[in-house]
Write an enzyme that holds these catalytic residues in place. Structure first.
Site, PDB file in Angstrom:
ATOM      1  N   TYR A   1       0.834  -1.203   0.000  1.00  0.00           N
ATOM      2  CA  TYR A   1       0.000   0.000   0.000  1.00  0.00           C
ATOM      3  C   TYR A   1       0.871   1.256   0.000  1.00  0.00           C
ATOM      4  O   TYR A   1       0.854   2.036  -0.921  1.00  0.00           O
ATOM      5  CB  TYR A   1      -0.960  -0.018   1.180  1.00  0.00           C
ATOM      6  CG  TYR A   1      -1.980   1.098   1.113  1.00  0.00           C
ATOM      7  CD1 TYR A   1      -3.072   0.984   0.257  1.00  0.00           C
ATOM      8  CD2 TYR A   1      -1.863   2.247   1.881  1.00  0.00           C
ATOM      9  CE1 TYR A   1      -4.012   2.001   0.162  1.00  0.00           C
ATOM     10  CE2 TYR A   1      -2.802   3.265   1.797  1.00  0.00           C
ATOM     11  CZ  TYR A   1      -3.864   3.147   0.941  1.00  0.00           C
ATOM     12  OH  TYR A   1      -4.797   4.152   0.850  1.00  0.00           O
TER      13      TYR A   1
ATOM     14  N   SER B   1      -6.465   1.460  -4.786  1.00  0.00           N
ATOM     15  CA  SER B   1      -6.531   2.864  -4.425  1.00  0.00           C
ATOM     16  C   SER B   1      -5.121   3.446  -4.502  1.00  0.00           C
ATOM     17  O   SER B   1      -4.513   3.436  -5.570  1.00  0.00           O
ATOM     18  CB  SER B   1      -7.149   3.025  -3.036  1.00  0.00           C
ATOM     19  OG  SER B   1      -7.503   4.357  -2.789  1.00  0.00           O
TER      20      SER B   1
ATOM     21  N   ASP C   1     -17.751   4.460  -7.799  1.00  0.00           N
ATOM     22  CA  ASP C   1     -16.672   4.968  -6.947  1.00  0.00           C
ATOM     23  C   ASP C   1     -16.671   6.489  -7.023  1.00  0.00           C
ATOM     24  O   ASP C   1     -16.313   7.070  -8.049  1.00  0.00           O
ATOM     25  CB  ASP C   1     -15.328   4.404  -7.405  1.00  0.00           C
ATOM     26  CG  ASP C   1     -14.197   4.717  -6.445  1.00  0.00           C
ATOM     27  OD1 ASP C   1     -14.342   5.653  -5.633  1.00  0.00           O
ATOM     28  OD2 ASP C   1     -13.168   4.024  -6.484  1.00  0.00           O
TER      29      ASP C   1
ATOM     30  N   HIS D   1     -16.059   2.754  -3.599  1.00  0.00           N
ATOM     31  CA  HIS D   1     -14.602   2.594  -3.553  1.00  0.00           C
ATOM     32  C   HIS D   1     -14.210   1.247  -2.966  1.00  0.00           C
ATOM     33  O   HIS D   1     -13.075   0.839  -3.087  1.00  0.00           O
ATOM     34  CB  HIS D   1     -13.988   3.733  -2.741  1.00  0.00           C
ATOM     35  CG  HIS D   1     -12.516   3.871  -2.928  1.00  0.00           C
ATOM     36  ND1 HIS D   1     -11.924   3.982  -4.168  1.00  0.00           N
ATOM     37  CD2 HIS D   1     -11.508   3.899  -2.031  1.00  0.00           C
ATOM     38  CE1 HIS D   1     -10.618   4.096  -4.023  1.00  0.00           C
ATOM     39  NE2 HIS D   1     -10.336   4.042  -2.748  1.00  0.00           N
TER      40      HIS D   1
END
Length: 863
Positions: A630, A711, A795, A831
């Site tokens: 991430y 993301s 989203d 999302h």
């Protein structure tokens, strides 16, 4: 804030996803951009579990039943977005753009050229939806229908299993018996949208808990013909409600929450409909006949100031939203009046991220008071705090707190807790000490208010006088390997979550006699390879807390625990009262082991990563290996049970890796700040270093190594595609940011400029374009690895155009080359990528089966 923090955790846990990260740290962020960060972390957890990761508002209140116009509009939207498939587009759609540019003209455009794919930014235009449906049809034609696979069936069984732990929140006490009233949101195969239900603690502790349905979301969705998705609730605190029956300092707990503000989303978007719900009648409070609070779709934030007054930020009136799409104004909305007539009590700037306001009632703790907090968030990390103490006879003035803008603030009894993200000098804090970045300190709230007021007025004599009363205390100071990751609270205890080389420790601190300074009373002596989340059962009344423990290979177990039983003379689990619920093994982990390793990044920094693999792993490079990362927004990756990964990857014999790269919060603020803006390359270098380490260790080869992220993690894996394509055999890029030239103009993108930079300044030429995957496709390459991009039409946080435009550009530029690019756009889901369990299982199966087949040479050729 869009949902209570405990409820947010429960929402994660309903899918066996446990998230102490934001939930604990949110004690500090309550006045900050908590809703944004909570939503961000929610999506991060969903992606990590195996999912892919979506506004118009009017000022007219929504009735209990949406108007016929709303229902008609919703029908039209969802009918048009129904995931049936159109025929394949004509060849011209693949070789020319909306603007009519040829492939040769696209190739000649530098990274500063006009974007030829802007038409795909029209979220629900006929052409955009046609593109998505056609791409979906092509994707499933080549990869197969995930809903027909064993992976899908097993994942869906887990997501809807009755064996899952029903995590609960206390909303008061039963009349007569005094038994705790526990509420839970639950989804299963019979209730795909979910049930909000209740029970008592006595029943909850029994093997066969008896539940009573409070709200059936499936029935509501059918009745109103809207695909409602649960987004939590905001309760009316008992202490603010004269009808709750609450009696402060009563020898036995009394009272119950009578009203909540329900947040319901259309199709899973961040934007919600706010509707007041009565827990006594178990029905919506009608806006017209019963003066219930109700607001239409928007990124609304609301908190009760009293039973009949809300502090609300909503898209009401002119310039009500910031450039990031979040509330710019705070109104005090009185029941029975029009929200448009509610006075504006605070305004932020249009260029800010957001503003918020809430009441903090600490009168249940010794020495505590009642406060109102207002926050102006100029960026995602920098905020101004304004605090006012509320007394029975008069209300004081709001005082701007004299702290660094990136400090996080919370209150506990008479104390103000400050989490520092930069060194705090003695000149600034009014003492003779320097407090280290990453420290958690506390100070008397009233004394610090007096000091802040004096500093604001600028009178040196008053500043010196106020500073003399300050006495700071340190709860935690970081070392080279330790960092603070948040806290949980009971009535008299703080439970700190500390990471030591990303291994977790729980530390207990008791409020001193008379509300005095905290006293250390025990906890873990060393870090554990596990996730342990503590959450106060009822922090107004007792020191009981829920404790949920799991690891990569050990399913979650929920305990009832008592902080008052913690002792420095003992070590272990003496505070556990009893085991309440446990999740059975959802996959076979009997031959798996978990280990921690370190790779060396390009600049010499040691990068930790966790590896889950077979005990008898053969180091010959043949192991299908999945690398997840991430690397952003100070979010830490810590061990926890993720059944979808076990089913979809580990049971097949794969190796699973989680990389703790810079940009995250594993080693505190410095670890995060070291990869911001112009240093963003550090997190990509870290990820590449871990991948190379795996190959050098003969765990895998480039043809057996996959990576995935969503993301901000989608930006990470998008950069792997353009920066290190030869390192991977498969890449999954989920709900990504990819166009860093326009990200700040799309939906909530402007709120992330503190993380990435401002493309409208020199940031673009100096560094941003270097990690904009959309602008760095190498047209000279004949080969790219297998890549799957996924997103959601609904989203409304990271725009689906990021993925759409990247796919279209790859298809156009890759014609005649070996660029195997697959794309699937879920029509609902927000999302988080999915609106219900079936969609979750579908997206999970699609992505994991794609990666496995790509690494084992069983994926069909993309034509």
């Amino acid at each position: 804030m869009t949902m209570p923090l405990t409820l947010a955790l429960n929402a994660f846990n309903s899918r066996q996803i446990h998230s102490p990260i934001t939930t604990k740290r949110s004690h500090h962020l309550a006045g900050k951009q908590i809703g944004i960060l909570l939503l961000l972390n929610q999506s991060f957890q969903l992606l990590r579990s195996g999912l892919a990761f979506s506004t118009a508002s009017s000022s007219r209140p929504l009735k209990s039943r949406p108007s016929s116009a709303l229902i008609t509009a919703s029908r039209r939207i969802f009918h048009n977005c129904n995931p049936t498939f159109l025929p394949n587009p004509p060849d011209s759609l693949r070789t020319t753009t909306k603007m009519g540019l040829s492939k040769e003209e696209i190739l000649s455009n530098p990274h500063t050229a006009e974007d030829p794919y802007l038409y795909l930014e029209e979220v629900e235009s006929e052409e955009s939806i046609a593109f998505a449906k056609s791409a979906n049809e092509k994707c499933l034609a080549q990869l197969g229908d995930p809903s027909k696979t064993e992976t899908y069936e097993r994942v869906l069984k887990v997501l809807t299993s009755d064996d899952r732990i029903p995590h609960v929140s206390v909303l008061g006490y039963e009349d007569g018996t005094g038994d705790m009233l526990l509420y839970n949101f639950w989804r299963d195969s019979k209730n795909p949208k979910g049930l909000w239900r209740k029970t008592t603690l006595s029943s909850y502790q029994s093997p066969n808990t008896e539940w009573t349905t409070v709200l059936d979301l499936d029935k509501l969705a059918k009745k109103e013909d809207i695909s409602w998705v649960w987004k939590g609730y905001v309760p009316l605190p008992r202490s603010l409600d004269p009808e709750s029956g609450y009696e402060p300092n009563s020898p036995t707990p009394k009272g119950r929450v009578t009203r909540v503000l329900l947040n319901l989303s259309r199709g899973g978007a961040d934007a919600i409909y706010l509707r007041e719900f009565d827990l006594l009648t178990e029905s919506f409070v009608d806006p017209e006949n019963d003066r219930g609070f109700s607001l239409p779709e928007g990124k609304t934030r609301a908190r009760y100031k009293s039973r009949d007054v809300l502090l609300v930020g909503a898209n009401v009136g002119e310039n009500a939203l910031t450039d990031s799409g979040y509330p710019r104004t705070i109104r005090e909305w009185t029941r029975g009046t029009a929200v448009e007539d509610a006075p504006i009590v605070y305004e932020a700037e249009k260029t800010d991220v957001s503003c918020s306001s809430y009441l903090a009632d600490e009168t249940h703790r010794e020495g505590g008071a009642k406060y109102e907090m207002r926050t102006r968030s100029m960026t995602f990390y920098n905020s101004e705090y304004y605090l006012k103490r509320i007394t029975s006879d008069e209300e004081g003035d709001f005082v701007k707190l004299a702290i660094a803008l990136n400090t996080d603030v919370s209150l506990f009894g008479k104390w103000m807790l400050l989490y520092l993200k930069e060194d705090w000098s003695s000149d600034d804090n009014g003492s003779d000490r320097v407090f280290k970045s990453g420290s958690l300190i506390y100070v008397d709230a009233q004394n610090f208010l007096d000091y802040s007021k004096a500093k604001g007025e600028g009178k040196e004599e008053d500043i010196s006088k106020a500073a003399c009363k300050l006495s700071y205390h340190v709860l935690f100071e970081p070392t080279a390997t330790t960092s603070y990751d948040g806290y949980s609270a009971t009535k008299n205890y703080l439970i700190l979550d500390i990471l030591d080389d990303v291994k977790q420790q729980l530390k207990f601190y008791k409020l001193g006699v008379g509300g005095g300074p905290f006293v250390a009373v025990g906890g873990d002596e060393e870090g554990q390879l596990r996730a342990a989340h503590a959450s106060g059962v009822d922090s107004k009344e007792c020191d009981l807390f829920w404790l949920t423990c799991s690891s990569y290979t050990q399913p979650s177990t929920l305990y009832l625990a008592d902080a008052s039983k913690c002792s420095t003379e003992k070590s272990g689990d003496e505070y556990i009262v009893r085991e309440l619920k446990s999740l059975p093994h959802m996959y076979d982990s009997s031959n798996l082991e978990v280990s921690q390793h370190f790779a060396t990044s390009e600049d010499g920094t040691k990068i930790p990563f966790f590896m889950v693999s077979k005990k008898d792993l053969v180091l010959d490079g043949s192991n299908p290996t999945l690398l997840y990362g991430y690397g952003g927004f100070e979010i830490s990756l810590t061990p926890r049970y993720i059944s979808t990964v076990g089913i979809s990857w580990l049971e097949r014999g794969g190796v699973y890796i989680e990389a703790n790269i810079r940009g995250g919060g594993e080693y505190g603020p410095d670890w995060h700040q070291s990869a911001l803006k112009k240093n963003r390359n550090k997190c990509y270098e870290d990820f590449i270093a871990v991948g190379k380490h795996l190959i050098e260790s003969k765990i895998c080869t480039p043809t057996t190594l996959a990576c995935r992220g969503g993301s901000n993690g989608g930006l990470l894996t998008g950069n792997m595609l353009v920066q290190a394509p030869d390192l991977f055999g498969a890449i999954h890029i989920a709900v990504p940011l990819l166009d860093m030239k326009r990200y700040h103009k799309l939906l909530a993108g402007a709120s992330w400029m503190a993380e990435y930079g401002d493309p409208d300044t020199d940031d673009w030429e100096q560094f941003l374009y270097k990690y904009s995957p959309y602008h760095n496709i190498d047209t000279k390459r004949d080969n790219y690895p297998n890549v799957l991009l996924t997103t959601s039409t609904r989203d409304d946080r990271v725009h689906p155009a990021h993925a759409r435009k990247m796919v279209k550009k790859l298809w156009d530029l890759g014609e005649g080359k070996n660029w195997p690019v697959f794309y699937y756009e879920n029509i609902e889901g927000g999302h988080g990528g999915a609106a219900d369990s079936k969609q979750e299982a579908f997206m999970t199966s699609l992505s994991y089966d794609f990666m496995w087949r790509a690494l084992t040479s069983t994926i069909p050729k993309n034509e």
